[in-house]
Write a protein that holds these residues in place. Sequence first.
Motif, PDB file in Angstrom:
ATOM      1  N   GLY A   1     -34.200  75.658-124.295  1.00  0.00           N
ATOM      2  CA  GLY A   1     -35.303  76.151-125.115  1.00  0.00           C
ATOM      3  C   GLY A   1     -36.489  76.604-124.285  1.00  0.00           C
ATOM      4  O   GLY A   1     -37.104  77.639-124.559  1.00  0.00           O
ATOM      5  N   LEU A   2     -36.815  75.853-123.232  1.00  0.00           N
ATOM      6  CA  LEU A   2     -37.913  76.242-122.351  1.00  0.00           C
ATOM      7  C   LEU A   2     -37.586  77.537-121.624  1.00  0.00           C
ATOM      8  O   LEU A   2     -38.440  78.419-121.488  1.00  0.00           O
ATOM      9  CB  LEU A   2     -38.206  75.125-121.359  1.00  0.00           C
ATOM     10  N   GLY A   3     -36.348  77.680-121.181  1.00  0.00           N
ATOM     11  CA  GLY A   3     -35.948  78.906-120.503  1.00  0.00           C
ATOM     12  C   GLY A   3     -35.992  80.111-121.418  1.00  0.00           C
ATOM     13  O   GLY A   3     -36.454  81.188-121.032  1.00  0.00           O
ATOM     14  N   LEU A   4     -35.515  79.945-122.656  1.00  0.00           N
ATOM     15  CA  LEU A   4     -35.582  81.049-123.614  1.00  0.00           C
ATOM     16  C   LEU A   4     -37.026  81.421-123.938  1.00  0.00           C
ATOM     17  O   LEU A   4     -37.370  82.599-124.027  1.00  0.00           O
ATOM     18  CB  LEU A   4     -34.839  80.686-124.899  1.00  0.00           C
ATOM     19  N   THR A   5     -37.874  80.421-124.091  1.00  0.00           N
ATOM     20  CA  THR A   5     -39.281  80.689-124.385  1.00  0.00           C
ATOM     21  C   THR A   5     -39.957  81.411-123.228  1.00  0.00           C
ATOM     22  O   THR A   5     -40.663  82.404-123.433  1.00  0.00           O
ATOM     23  CB  THR A   5     -40.015  79.358-124.681  1.00  0.00           C
ATOM     24  N   MET A   6     -39.737  80.927-122.021  1.00  0.00           N
ATOM     25  CA  MET A   6     -40.367  81.573-120.863  1.00  0.00           C
ATOM     26  C   MET A   6     -39.799  82.969-120.627  1.00  0.00           C
ATOM     27  O   MET A   6     -40.539  83.883-120.266  1.00  0.00           O
ATOM     28  CB  MET A   6     -40.200  80.705-119.613  1.00  0.00           C
ATOM     29  N   GLY A   7     -38.505  83.163-120.840  1.00  0.00           N
ATOM     30  CA  GLY A   7     -37.925  84.498-120.713  1.00  0.00           C
ATOM     31  C   GLY A   7     -38.481  85.464-121.743  1.00  0.00           C
ATOM     32  O   GLY A   7     -38.756  86.627-121.434  1.00  0.00           O
ATOM     33  N   GLY A   8     -38.652  84.990-122.962  1.00  0.00           N
ATOM     34  CA  GLY A   8     -39.264  85.822-123.995  1.00  0.00           C
ATOM     35  C   GLY A   8     -40.705  86.167-123.669  1.00  0.00           C
ATOM     36  O   GLY A   8     -41.153  87.300-123.862  1.00  0.00           O
ATOM     37  N   LEU A   9     -41.449  85.187-123.142  1.00  0.00           N
ATOM     38  CA  LEU A   9     -42.834  85.455-122.761  1.00  0.00           C
ATOM     39  C   LEU A   9     -42.914  86.430-121.592  1.00  0.00           C
ATOM     40  O   LEU A   9     -43.823  87.268-121.538  1.00  0.00           O
ATOM     41  CB  LEU A   9     -43.547  84.150-122.409  1.00  0.00           C
ATOM     42  N   ILE A  10     -41.983  86.332-120.661  1.00  0.00           N
ATOM     43  CA  ILE A  10     -41.964  87.275-119.539  1.00  0.00           C
ATOM     44  C   ILE A  10     -41.745  88.696-120.052  1.00  0.00           C
ATOM     45  O   ILE A  10     -42.416  89.638-119.638  1.00  0.00           O
ATOM     46  CB  ILE A  10     -40.884  86.882-118.511  1.00  0.00           C
ATOM     47  N   ARG A  11     -40.810  88.849-120.981  1.00  0.00           N
ATOM     48  CA  ARG A  11     -40.545  90.190-121.513  1.00  0.00           C
ATOM     49  C   ARG A  11     -41.683  90.702-122.383  1.00  0.00           C
ATOM     50  O   ARG A  11     -41.955  91.893-122.391  1.00  0.00           O
ATOM     51  CB  ARG A  11     -39.252  90.186-122.316  1.00  0.00           C
ATOM     52  N   ILE A  12     -42.350  89.829-123.106  1.00  0.00           N
ATOM     53  CA  ILE A  12     -43.481  90.265-123.933  1.00  0.00           C
ATOM     54  C   ILE A  12     -44.649  90.692-123.051  1.00  0.00           C
ATOM     55  O   ILE A  12     -45.288  91.706-123.303  1.00  0.00           O
ATOM     56  CB  ILE A  12     -43.889  89.141-124.913  1.00  0.00           C
ATOM     57  N   THR A  13     -44.927  89.928-121.996  1.00  0.00           N
ATOM     58  CA  THR A  13     -46.057  90.264-121.128  1.00  0.00           C
ATOM     59  C   THR A  13     -45.711  91.344-120.106  1.00  0.00           C
ATOM     60  O   THR A  13     -46.605  91.845-119.437  1.00  0.00           O
ATOM     61  CB  THR A  13     -46.566  89.018-120.383  1.00  0.00           C
ATOM     62  N   ALA A  14     -44.444  91.724-119.984  1.00  0.00           N
ATOM     63  CA  ALA A  14     -44.065  92.751-119.011  1.00  0.00           C
ATOM     64  C   ALA A  14     -44.520  94.137-119.435  1.00  0.00           C
ATOM     65  O   ALA A  14     -44.550  95.051-118.606  1.00  0.00           O
ATOM     66  CB  ALA A  14     -42.553  92.740-118.806  1.00  0.00           C
ATOM     67  N   ARG A  15     -44.877  94.302-120.689  1.00  0.00           N
ATOM     68  CA  ARG A  15     -45.341  95.610-121.149  1.00  0.00           C
ATOM     69  C   ARG A  15     -46.652  95.998-120.466  1.00  0.00           C
ATOM     70  O   ARG A  15     -46.889  97.151-120.176  1.00  0.00           O
ATOM     71  CB  ARG A  15     -45.520  95.588-122.658  1.00  0.00           C
ATOM     72  N   LYS A  16     -47.502  95.011-120.255  1.00  0.00           N
ATOM     73  CA  LYS A  16     -48.757  95.235-119.526  1.00  0.00           C
ATOM     74  C   LYS A  16     -48.691  94.401-118.249  1.00  0.00           C
ATOM     75  O   LYS A  16     -48.715  93.180-118.306  1.00  0.00           O
ATOM     76  CB  LYS A  16     -49.953  94.784-120.365  1.00  0.00           C
ATOM     77  N   ARG A  17     -48.605  95.031-117.150  1.00  0.00           N
ATOM     78  CA  ARG A  17     -48.502  94.306-115.868  1.00  0.00           C
ATOM     79  C   ARG A  17     -49.886  93.866-115.419  1.00  0.00           C
ATOM     80  O   ARG A  17     -50.495  94.462-114.541  1.00  0.00           O
ATOM     81  CB  ARG A  17     -47.865  95.208-114.817  1.00  0.00           C
ATOM     82  N   ASN A  18     -50.380  92.788-116.003  1.00  0.00           N
ATOM     83  CA  ASN A  18     -51.692  92.277-115.637  1.00  0.00           C
ATOM     84  C   ASN A  18     -51.575  90.815-115.200  1.00  0.00           C
ATOM     85  O   ASN A  18     -50.491  90.325-114.908  1.00  0.00           O
ATOM     86  CB  ASN A  18     -52.676  92.440-116.803  1.00  0.00           C
ATOM     87  N   TRP A  19     -52.680  90.097-115.183  1.00  0.00           N
ATOM     88  CA  TRP A  19     -52.691  88.730-114.689  1.00  0.00           C
ATOM     89  C   TRP A  19     -51.901  87.793-115.593  1.00  0.00           C
ATOM     90  O   TRP A  19     -51.373  86.785-115.142  1.00  0.00           O
ATOM     91  CB  TRP A  19     -54.124  88.232-114.532  1.00  0.00           C
TER      92      TRP A  19
END
Length: 115
Positions: free
Chosen positions: A74-92
């Motif tokens: 569950g933690l891996g799926l959550t972090m992977g989803g967050l990585i893909r959501i935040t990858a749209r804007k390459r910021n901090w």
Amino acid sequence: MLMLFVLLGIYAASIWLACAYTLPGQALVQGIGLMSVAGVAALTLWLLVRAGYLEAWLAIALVGVIALPASLIGLGLTMGGLIRITARKRNWVFVLTRLGASVPIVLGAALLLAR
């Protein structure tokens, strides 16, 4: 030591799965749901021990076999989803999310190398 290696593999595989195949929102919702189910399973086992229906050693073994891998998936799926959501804007936020996702792998590798 082998168990830690397997758990790190489960975590890394779930991050890879969330980044490669699933939709970002779907991975986020599934990860949060799976972590909450793992928490309920651990709470149920704790309550069974406190009520005297289950031995403590058996509850510890069941938490290690059921709740811990489920929470890491569950933690891996959550972090992977967050990585893909935040990858749209390459910021901090994207950099911080990737660092947060790598912390369990780095700590687990440090524990494996320390032995």
